[in-house]
Design a protein around this motif. Structure first.
Motif, PDB file in Angstrom:
ATOM      1  N   GLN A   1      -4.529  57.500   0.139  1.00  0.00           N
ATOM      2  CA  GLN A   1      -5.056  56.145   0.699  1.00  0.00           C
ATOM      3  C   GLN A   1      -6.302  56.001   1.153  1.00  0.00           C
ATOM      4  O   GLN A   1      -7.139  55.018   0.819  1.00  0.00           O
ATOM      5  N   THR A   2      -7.103  56.982   1.731  1.00  0.00           N
ATOM      6  CA  THR A   2      -8.482  57.066   2.001  1.00  0.00           C
ATOM      7  C   THR A   2      -9.385  56.700   0.788  1.00  0.00           C
ATOM      8  O   THR A   2     -10.298  55.981   0.825  1.00  0.00           O
ATOM      9  N   MET A   3      -8.992  57.587   0.022  1.00  0.00           N
ATOM     10  CA  MET A   3      -9.512  57.373  -1.464  1.00  0.00           C
ATOM     11  C   MET A   3      -9.386  56.029  -2.090  1.00  0.00           C
ATOM     12  O   MET A   3     -10.463  55.429  -2.436  1.00  0.00           O
ATOM     13  N   ALA A   4      -8.437  55.306  -1.837  1.00  0.00           N
ATOM     14  CA  ALA A   4      -8.482  53.914  -2.418  1.00  0.00           C
ATOM     15  C   ALA A   4      -9.209  52.951  -1.660  1.00  0.00           C
ATOM     16  O   ALA A   4     -10.000  52.158  -2.287  1.00  0.00           O
ATOM     17  N   ILE A   5      -9.380  53.286  -0.429  1.00  0.00           N
ATOM     18  CA  ILE A   5     -10.182  52.212   0.562  1.00  0.00           C
ATOM     19  C   ILE A   5     -11.561  52.178  -0.036  1.00  0.00           C
ATOM     20  O   ILE A   5     -12.219  51.287  -0.184  1.00  0.00           O
ATOM     21  N   TYR A   6     -11.884  53.602   0.006  1.00  0.00           N
ATOM     22  CA  TYR A   6     -13.414  53.740  -0.236  1.00  0.00           C
ATOM     23  C   TYR A   6     -13.905  53.546  -1.778  1.00  0.00           C
ATOM     24  O   TYR A   6     -14.837  52.940  -2.074  1.00  0.00           O
ATOM     25  N   SER A   7     -12.980  53.753  -2.809  1.00  0.00           N
ATOM     26  CA  SER A   7     -13.231  53.298  -3.944  1.00  0.00           C
ATOM     27  C   SER A   7     -13.286  51.695  -4.144  1.00  0.00           C
ATOM     28  O   SER A   7     -14.236  51.349  -4.651  1.00  0.00           O
ATOM     29  N   GLY A   8     -12.186  51.110  -3.332  1.00  0.00           N
ATOM     30  CA  GLY A   8     -12.437  49.385  -3.257  1.00  0.00           C
ATOM     31  C   GLY A   8     -13.587  48.980  -2.723  1.00  0.00           C
ATOM     32  O   GLY A   8     -13.975  47.938  -3.210  1.00  0.00           O
ATOM     33  N   ALA A   9     -13.841  49.691  -1.706  1.00  0.00           N
ATOM     34  CA  ALA A   9     -15.211  49.094  -0.885  1.00  0.00           C
ATOM     35  C   ALA A   9     -16.378  49.244  -1.783  1.00  0.00           C
ATOM     36  O   ALA A   9     -17.417  48.445  -1.394  1.00  0.00           O
ATOM     37  N   SER A  10     -16.460  50.137  -2.535  1.00  0.00           N
ATOM     38  CA  SER A  10     -17.777  50.513  -3.154  1.00  0.00           C
ATOM     39  C   SER A  10     -17.801  49.160  -4.303  1.00  0.00           C
ATOM     40  O   SER A  10     -18.841  48.716  -4.586  1.00  0.00           O
ATOM     41  N   PHE A  11     -16.677  48.820  -4.928  1.00  0.00           N
ATOM     42  CA  PHE A  11     -16.625  47.810  -5.780  1.00  0.00           C
ATOM     43  C   PHE A  11     -16.837  46.655  -5.326  1.00  0.00           C
ATOM     44  O   PHE A  11     -17.286  45.671  -5.572  1.00  0.00           O
ATOM     45  N   ALA A  12     -16.084  46.533  -4.103  1.00  0.00           N
ATOM     46  CA  ALA A  12     -16.503  45.251  -3.350  1.00  0.00           C
ATOM     47  C   ALA A  12     -17.839  45.040  -2.721  1.00  0.00           C
ATOM     48  O   ALA A  12     -18.323  43.797  -2.650  1.00  0.00           O
ATOM     49  N   GLY A  13     -18.404  46.029  -2.551  1.00  0.00           N
ATOM     50  CA  GLY A  13     -19.929  46.085  -2.067  1.00  0.00           C
ATOM     51  C   GLY A  13     -20.875  45.302  -3.432  1.00  0.00           C
ATOM     52  O   GLY A  13     -21.539  44.588  -3.197  1.00  0.00           O
ATOM     53  N   MET A  14     -20.530  45.879  -4.458  1.00  0.00           N
ATOM     54  CA  MET A  14     -21.307  45.330  -5.690  1.00  0.00           C
ATOM     55  C   MET A  14     -20.633  43.957  -5.891  1.00  0.00           C
ATOM     56  O   MET A  14     -21.627  42.995  -6.356  1.00  0.00           O
ATOM     57  N   ALA A  15     -19.597  43.544  -5.827  1.00  0.00           N
ATOM     58  CA  ALA A  15     -19.083  42.081  -5.990  1.00  0.00           C
ATOM     59  C   ALA A  15     -19.898  41.253  -4.726  1.00  0.00           C
ATOM     60  O   ALA A  15     -20.562  40.094  -5.084  1.00  0.00           O
ATOM     61  N   LEU A  16     -20.122  41.686  -3.596  1.00  0.00           N
ATOM     62  CA  LEU A  16     -20.879  41.057  -2.781  1.00  0.00           C
ATOM     63  C   LEU A  16     -22.379  40.691  -2.775  1.00  0.00           C
ATOM     64  O   LEU A  16     -22.983  39.785  -2.432  1.00  0.00           O
ATOM     65  N   VAL A  17     -23.003  41.951  -3.717  1.00  0.00           N
ATOM     66  CA  VAL A  17     -24.373  41.745  -3.992  1.00  0.00           C
ATOM     67  C   VAL A  17     -24.628  40.973  -5.146  1.00  0.00           C
ATOM     68  O   VAL A  17     -25.649  40.073  -5.215  1.00  0.00           O
ATOM     69  N   ALA A  18     -23.629  41.041  -5.948  1.00  0.00           N
ATOM     70  CA  ALA A  18     -24.021  40.418  -7.582  1.00  0.00           C
ATOM     71  C   ALA A  18     -24.357  38.865  -7.590  1.00  0.00           C
ATOM     72  O   ALA A  18     -25.264  38.436  -7.944  1.00  0.00           O
ATOM     73  N   ALA A  19     -23.721  38.300  -6.827  1.00  0.00           N
ATOM     74  CA  ALA A  19     -23.786  36.691  -6.668  1.00  0.00           C
ATOM     75  C   ALA A  19     -25.174  36.438  -6.076  1.00  0.00           C
ATOM     76  O   ALA A  19     -25.739  35.636  -6.594  1.00  0.00           O
ATOM     77  N   PRO A  20     -25.350  36.957  -4.799  1.00  0.00           N
ATOM     78  CA  PRO A  20     -26.212  36.605  -4.247  1.00  0.00           C
ATOM     79  C   PRO A  20     -27.815  37.111  -5.012  1.00  0.00           C
ATOM     80  O   PRO A  20     -28.778  36.285  -4.869  1.00  0.00           O
ATOM     81  N   ALA A  21     -27.708  38.095  -5.550  1.00  0.00           N
ATOM     82  CA  ALA A  21     -28.702  38.559  -6.530  1.00  0.00           C
ATOM     83  C   ALA A  21     -28.944  37.718  -7.743  1.00  0.00           C
ATOM     84  O   ALA A  21     -30.242  37.296  -7.907  1.00  0.00           O
ATOM     85  N   GLY A  22     -27.685  37.094  -8.189  1.00  0.00           N
ATOM     86  CA  GLY A  22     -27.994  36.140  -9.299  1.00  0.00           C
ATOM     87  C   GLY A  22     -28.449  35.069  -8.812  1.00  0.00           C
ATOM     88  O   GLY A  22     -29.806  34.298  -9.339  1.00  0.00           O
ATOM     89  N   TRP A  23     -28.581  34.401  -7.686  1.00  0.00           N
ATOM     90  CA  TRP A  23     -28.804  33.213  -7.072  1.00  0.00           C
ATOM     91  C   TRP A  23     -30.349  33.490  -6.659  1.00  0.00           C
ATOM     92  O   TRP A  23     -31.047  32.525  -6.979  1.00  0.00           O
ATOM     93  N   LEU A  24     -30.481  34.546  -6.140  1.00  0.00           N
ATOM     94  CA  LEU A  24     -32.108  34.705  -5.714  1.00  0.00           C
ATOM     95  C   LEU A  24     -33.024  34.704  -6.955  1.00  0.00           C
ATOM     96  O   LEU A  24     -34.071  34.241  -7.249  1.00  0.00           O
ATOM     97  N   SER A  25     -32.526  35.582  -7.949  1.00  0.00           N
ATOM     98  CA  SER A  25     -33.344  35.686  -9.274  1.00  0.00           C
ATOM     99  C   SER A  25     -33.310  34.231  -9.796  1.00  0.00           C
ATOM    100  O   SER A  25     -34.835  33.844 -10.205  1.00  0.00           O
ATOM    101  N   ASP A  26     -32.517  33.486  -9.853  1.00  0.00           N
ATOM    102  CA  ASP A  26     -32.391  32.024 -10.297  1.00  0.00           C
ATOM    103  C   ASP A  26     -33.467  31.227  -9.482  1.00  0.00           C
ATOM    104  O   ASP A  26     -34.450  30.280 -10.216  1.00  0.00           O
ATOM    105  N   ARG A  27     -33.754  31.490  -8.330  1.00  0.00           N
ATOM    106  CA  ARG A  27     -34.430  30.760  -7.391  1.00  0.00           C
ATOM    107  C   ARG A  27     -35.994  31.228  -7.599  1.00  0.00           C
ATOM    108  O   ARG A  27     -36.733  30.050  -7.684  1.00  0.00           O
TER     109      ARG A  27
END
Length: 271
Positions: free
Chosen positions: A112-138
């Motif tokens: 269960q803990t493994m699943a939570i932290y694995s999911g959190a790692s990819f969630a962090g990537m998802a949270l960064v990707a869109a703002p990073a794309g927006w900022l580079s476009d700006r």
């Protein structure tokens, strides 16, 4: 687009762990496989078929013939893209295929803990990707050079990924888990821009074949990551050597993007 794919990975970690717990590996594969087939039904009915319109638009916009594969592979920029994409995907494939086992075997976390932290790692990537794309476009909209901006963001993300090495050699589970999340989240800067960098360097009418080459490099990295990680783990008895290899590949990718993926090396037709 990449945010969506990473959200899928973030959700998949706890969902697959729960399915394995309740229905075993076989049940998990069956449920996910059938689920993907069912998803095709609403997608096919909702997605517009613009194939013919797209072909006409491409024909109208591109008068010059596409670059040949020989022209493409003569370009140092393309080799920078190939090497960089391979190195980026090596890191990502390690996380996809070996990170859960690392949490279970090396850090002795529960399923269960493994699943939570694995999911959190990819969630962090998802949270960064869109703002990073927006900022580079700006930044590009304000007059920044597209190739330079995309390359910088790509390199920044790969350097963030290198922080995984701190967690790998830490005796603290909390530190290891923190940097596992931070490294993949930081790689979101790369995720948002390395495809766009390819498009900035390649003529529109040749993007398809270049993206095909880049996808080939991405896929080959999955083969190498699986084999090399398993071999290093067997030889050394731990995950430290595989993680060092992962960071070394990231640094090679940084060098490739920095030195080769430049405007002056973009592919052109042979005269």
């Amino acid at each position: 687009y990449t945010t969506g794919s990473k959200i899928g990975s973030a959700i998949a970690a706890p969902v697959t762990a729960a399915l394995i717990y309740h229905y075993s590996w076989r049940g998990m594969f069956l449920i996910l496989g059938v689920g993907c087939l069912i998803w095709l039904i609403p997608w096919q009915s909702a997605a517009p078929n613009d194939w013919h319109d797209g072909r006409r638009a491409l024909q109208n916009n591109d008068e010059a013939p596409p670059l040949s594969f020989a022209d493409i592979l003569r370009s140092p920029a393309i080799w920078g893209i190939i090497i960089g994409a391979f190195c980026y995907s090596y890191f990502y494939m390690f996380y996809m295929t070996w990170l859960p086992a690392y949490f279970l075997e090396q850090r002795h976390l529960s399923l269960q803990t493994m699943a939570i932290y694995s999911g959190a790692s990819f969630a962090g990537m998802a949270l960064v990707a869109a703002p990073a794309g927006w900022l580079s476009d700006r930044l590009i909209a304000k007059g920044g050079d597209p190739v330079t901006i995309r390359r910088r963001f790509t390199i920044i993300g790969m350097l963030f990924g290198c922080s995984e090495i701190i967690g790998a050699f830490s005796q603290s589970n909390a530190t290891a888990l923190f940097f596992a999340v931070i490294a993949l989240a930081g790689l979101g800067f790369t995720t948002a821009n390395y495809w766009a960098l390819t498009q900035a360097l390649v003529p529109q009418n040749s993007i398809g074949r270049v993206i095909g080459i880049q996808n080939c490099a991405n896929s080959v990295s999955g083969i190498v990551a699986s084999i090399l990680t398993g071999w290093l783990k067997e030889v050394t008895g731990s995950y430290e050597a595989p993680m060092v290899a992962m960071v070394v590949f990231l640094l090679i990718g940084v060098v490739a993007y920095r030195t080769l993926a430049q405007e002056r090396y973009r592919p052109v037709a042979a005269s």
